[in-house]
Design a protein around this motif. Structure first.
Motif, PDB file in Angstrom:
ATOM      1  N   GLU A  59       0.857  -1.182   0.000  1.00 11.15           N
ATOM      2  CA  GLU A  59       0.000   0.000   0.000  1.00 11.15           C
ATOM      3  C   GLU A  59       0.889   1.227   0.000  1.00 11.15           C
ATOM      4  N   ASN A 118      -4.563   5.029  -1.925  1.00 15.45           N
ATOM      5  CA  ASN A 118      -5.714   5.563  -1.185  1.00 15.45           C
ATOM      6  C   ASN A 118      -6.373   6.697  -1.949  1.00 15.45           C
ATOM      7  N   GLU A 150      -8.207   2.167  -2.591  1.00 14.26           N
ATOM      8  CA  GLU A 150      -8.858   2.048  -1.285  1.00 14.26           C
ATOM      9  C   GLU A 150      -9.671   3.306  -1.004  1.00 14.26           C
ATOM     10  N   ASP A 180     -11.758   0.777   2.962  1.00 15.39           N
ATOM     11  CA  ASP A 180     -10.747   0.991   3.996  1.00 15.39           C
ATOM     12  C   ASP A 180     -11.411   1.299   5.335  1.00 15.39           C
ATOM     13  N   LYS A 201     -11.172  -3.864   4.322  1.00 13.74           N
ATOM     14  CA  LYS A 201     -10.019  -3.728   5.210  1.00 13.74           C
ATOM     15  C   LYS A 201     -10.533  -3.445   6.614  1.00 13.74           C
TER      16      LYS A 201
HETATM   17 MG    MG Z   1      -5.538   2.557   3.116  1.00 12.42          MG
END
Ligand code: MG
Ligand code: C2E
Ligand code: MG
Ligand code: MG
Length: 285
Positions: A59, A118, A150, A180, A201
């Motif tokens: 990530e 993200n 995400e 997320d 997540k």
């Molecule tokens: Mg994230």
């Protein structure tokens, strides 16, 4: 306090504090300059297969590098970037940079890894987002299925019907999508079912006390079961100990991320992690 004052005497934006207007303007100008001067860097945190203990990917997490080499965490500038609209340019930079890094590793023979990026609320609502994603894939040459985006549960649920539409467009490109910080927002299960996503997540707040708090353990177990029933995989965030990793493995969690395996790493250290392997696992190559 003097301690919270930045290098130029301003305080970084913080949602919990009111920042004086002139200070805000100064920080906004500094953010703008940071982008043109290349002061942002990405660090990469490994994602580890729970059962296989293999490295699956990374990530990308942004940091703002100061002249003295110190790093400013995203929580201290992303909210203002979001408010001012600068997140558009910063987010596009992060997307392109993350894709280019993954492609560089692929060029070195470090293959079969994914990269997660993200997305903020404003980025998600930008009609140019799908074109930006396609552009980043085309420029870097990474296959769409290697890229994952995400979005937080709270952003996804702000306007669920609209989110479904946008995510369908992104999904059509062939990338993967994750929700997320799952469990901290207020998901309507009816909408969750409609979202074209691949993964939940599980927020770190449920993982911290998973072995000692029966409620947290129950939430983790139920979330993993729900996700699997919906055909989704689960990443546990914030795994810090071997005990938490074993517990999550026992709950049939798919992927783990956290300081136990690795902190987010600068590019060269991430490359070394790929080559030298995972704690308790095998090298990825
Ligand atoms: Mg994230
Ligand atoms: P996130 O996407 O939920 O990322 C996970 C955060 O938890 C990261 O903080 C990571 O460093 C931290 N973390 C990972 N493992 C552990 C652990 O075991 N224990 C603890 N205590 N923390 C752990 P970071 O890097 O400060 O990022 C914070 C948030 O900023 C991210 O949360 C994400 O929402 C946002 N962010 C980061 N990079 C970007 C970006 O490029 N674009 C946008 N829009 N947002 C970003
Ligand atoms: Mg998260
Ligand atoms: Mg989180």
């Amino acid at each position: 306090s003097a301690k919270s004052a930045g290098r130029n005497g301003y305080r970084f934006f913080d949602a919990a504090m009111t920042v004086a207007a002139d200070e805000r303007l100064r920080l906004e100008a500094d953010l703008r300059r940071a982008l043109t001067n290349g002061e942002f860097v990405l660090h990469y945190q490994p994602k580890i297969g729970a059962a296989s203990r293999r490295l699956l990917g990374f990530e990308a997490l942004i940091r703002w590098q100061q002249r003295d080499g110190s790093l400013v965490a995203p929580a201290r500038f992303i909210p203002l970037a979001e408010e001012t609209g600068l997140i558009g340019a910063i987010g596009e930079w992060a997307l392109n940079t993350a894709c280019q890094t993954l492609q560089r590793w692929r060029g070195e023979g470090l293959c079969n890894l994914s990269m997660s990026v993200n997305l903020s609320a404003r980025q998600l609502r930008n009609p140019a987002l799908p074109a930006q994603v396609q552009g980043a894939l085309a420029r870097s040459g990474i296959p769409p299925e290697r890229l994952e985006m995400e979005i937080t549960e709270s952003v996804a649920m702000e306007d669920p019907a609209r989110t479904v539409e946008i995510l369908r467009e992104l999904k059509a490109i062939g990338i993967s999508l994750s929700i997320d910080d799952f469990g901290t927002g207020y998901s309507s299960l009816a909408y969750l079912k409609l979202l074209p996503i691949d993964c939940l997540k599980l927020d770190r707040t449920f993982v911290i006390d998973i072995e000692t708090d029966p409620n947290d353990a129950a939430i983790c177990a139920a979330t993993i079961r729900l996700a699997h029933t919906l055909g989704l995989s689960v990443v546990a965030e914030g795994v810090e100990t071997v005990e938490q990793a074993r517990y999550l493995d026992g709950l049939d969690c798919d992927v783990m991320q956290g300081y136990y395996f690795s902190r987010p790493l600068p590019e060269d250290a991430a490359r070394a992690f790929i080559i030298h392997g995972v704690r308790g696992g095998e090298p990825a190559i």
